[in-house]
Scaffold this active site. Structure first.
Site, short mmCIF file in Angstrom:
data_model
loop_
_atom_site.label_atom_id
_atom_site.label_comp_id
_atom_site.label_asym_id
_atom_site.label_seq_id
_atom_site.Cartn_x
_atom_site.Cartn_y
_atom_site.Cartn_z
N ASP A 1 -2.44 -11.45 4.24
CA ASP A 1 -3.88 -11.43 4.53
C ASP A 1 -4.43 -12.81 4.85
OD1 ASP A 1 -3.99 -8.71 4.13
OD2 ASP A 1 -4.53 -8.88 2.01
N GLN A 7 0.84 -1.20 0.00
CA GLN A 7 0.00 0.00 0.00
C GLN A 7 0.87 1.25 0.00
OE1 GLN A 7 -2.73 -0.42 3.29
NE2 GLN A 7 -3.92 -1.97 2.24
N LYS A 22 -4.08 -4.46 10.95
CA LYS A 22 -5.00 -4.73 9.84
C LYS A 22 -6.41 -4.29 10.27
CE LYS A 22 -1.96 -6.24 6.95
NZ LYS A 22 -1.64 -5.42 5.78
N ARG A 40 -5.14 -8.70 14.31
CA ARG A 40 -5.47 -10.09 13.93
C ARG A 40 -4.76 -11.12 14.79
NH1 ARG A 40 -6.06 -9.20 7.36
NH2 ARG A 40 -8.23 -8.52 7.53
#
Ligand code: S3P
Length: 439
Positions: free
Chosen positions: A320, A174, A347, A351
């Site tokens: 992910d 990103q 995230k 997580r």
């Protein structure tokens, strides 16, 4: 719909059988809208992910004056306005739950002649943005965030950007993409060096739109002042969505599933590599290329799994997929150790903590560490109530755990599954998961 009250109920046991095409790749769908909007001419996108995250990007570009037609399921036509054709949005742009949309758009909007404000939901409003605002400021952008460096972002625009040579402190596609997008507007050359390989969809799609991105080892560079030309983009099925089914079929005896047309870009296939190291039975059929991205059909069959130490160099390539992989670890013989994965804490939820809490709720021992987790595989585990913390991937991971649970699993706060996988309950039911959804 009240997000907190949408819940899944998953019946214990079962197997996954048949064939399935999961929805389009989220990362590629965002980029297809963005690059299509900034290109000259039309861009037709097939296989577009009609999930809330990518629809937020689509709505954002409409608000910036771009005409985007929705032609049917997963089919959109973007009428590009060129790099300098965007017009100011009349209101703050709401990017919902999507970190990708916010970080990449910060790069685009830093290069505009007008100001913009980017806002998000409660989860996105907690996520770190300095990772993009700091290097964009080095390029000459003026962006205000909260004192904690979180959204809303007020992007002043109207600055002349200059290219920089930036070494990213974290492995983030990103950040890399935001800087390359700003680099399209900058004077001179913009280079980004990554500490480890990250997904390269931006570089591939920019090349497809006629903008050369030069790679030299870990460093990618582009020159400002070019132009993009629109074309057709066919989006593969998202390997991050397929991952739940790779894990589900691997852990459920009697399973055999064919996942069709899945993107197998080597910067995304860490999940296959990690599962195979654990003993999974995954075959790759008919590799082909679509719109500059490798695609294949994946066949996965049940296989007994063993716990492993996950190599740190695979972490960004599966970033992910860890919620799903932790469920595989819970069903493996022995211990699985993950290190070098502190990024998981920032995230859509933390997580590591959210998965550890959920694993404990169903009776699987998980020890949280600052940059990872240690999971003891269990021969059997029970059911329980899981809080997904509004995180789509936590919800879908625990849905798969039902295949090996001895009692029913209830998962609360599941509405955000729609951000990446609209139709998850129907698709999962159709191949054998005993899942229902209620409000
Ligand atoms: C994405 C990059 C990854 C990933 C996210 C999508 C992208 O984030 O977690 O879901 O499309 O570039 P980071 O690059 O911040 O790790």
């Amino acid at each position: 719909m009240n997000a907190l009250t949408q819940r899944y109920t998953v019946m214990p046991g079962g197997a996954l059988k048949g064939r399935l095409r999961v929805p389009g790749d989220k990362s590629i769908s965002h980029r297809a809208i963005m690059f299509g909007a900034l290109a000259e001419g039309e861009t037709e996108v097939e296989g577009f992910l009609d999930g809330a995250d990518c629809l937020a990007t689509l709505a954002a570009f409409r608000a910036l004056g771009v005409q985007i037609e929705t032609l049917g399921a997963g089919h959109v036509r973007v009428h590009g306005v060129g790099l300098h054709g965007l017009t100011p949005a009349s209101d703050p742009i709401d990017l919902g739950n999507s970190g990708t949309a916010m970080r990449l758009m910060a790069g685009v909007l830093a290069g505009q002649a007008f100001a913009s404000t980017l806002v998000g939901d409660a989860s996105l409003s907690r996520r770190p943005m300095r990772r993009v605002t700091a290097p964009l400021a080095q390029m000459g952008a003026r962006i205000d965030a909260t004192p904690e460096g979180t959204p809303p972002l007020r992007i002043h625009g109207a600055e002349t950007l200059r290219g920089i040579d930036y070494a990213m402190p974290m492995a983030s596609a990103q950040v890399k993409s935001a800087l390359l997008l700003a680099g399209l507007y900058a004077q001179g050359k913009t280079c980004v060096t990554e500490p480890a390989p990250t997904r390269d969809h931006t570089e591939r799609m920019l090349a497809g739109f006629g903008c050369r991105v030069a790679r030299d080892g870990a460093r990618v560079c582009l020159n400002g002042g070019g132009r993009l030309s629109g074309g057709k983009v066919v989006v593969p099925a998202d390997i991050s969505s397929a991952a739940f089914f790779l894990v589900g079929a691997s852990i459920a005896p009697g399973s055999e599933l064919l996942l069709e047309h899945v993107g197998i870009n080597p910067t995304r296939t860490g999940v296959i590599e990690i599962l195979r190291r654990m003993g999974a039975d995954i075959d790759v059929f008919e590799p082909r290329e679509m719109s500059g991205e490798p695609v294949a059909d994946l066949r996965v069959r049940y296989a007994p799994l063993q716990g492993i130490d996950i190599p740190e160099d695979l972490v960004p390539l599966a970033i992910d997929e860890f919620p799903a992989l932790f469920i595989a670890a819970a069903c493996a013989q022995g211990t699985t150790r993950l290190t070098g994965a502190a990024e998981l804490r920032v995230k859509e939820s933390d997580r590591i903590q959210a998965m550890a809490d959920g694993l404990s709720a169903i009776g699987v021992a998980a020890e949280v560490q600052s940059d990872g987790i240690v999971i003891q595989g269990a021969d059997a585990f029970g059911g329980g109530v899981i809080h997904s913390h509004g995180d789509h991937r936590i919800a879908m991971a625990f849905a798969m755990a039902g295949l090996r649970a001895e009692k029913q699993i209830e998962i609360v706060d599941c509405a955000n599954v729609d951000t990446s996988f609209p139709g998850f309950v129907d698709k999962a039911s159709a191949v054998g998961l005993g899942i229902g959804s209620s409000l």
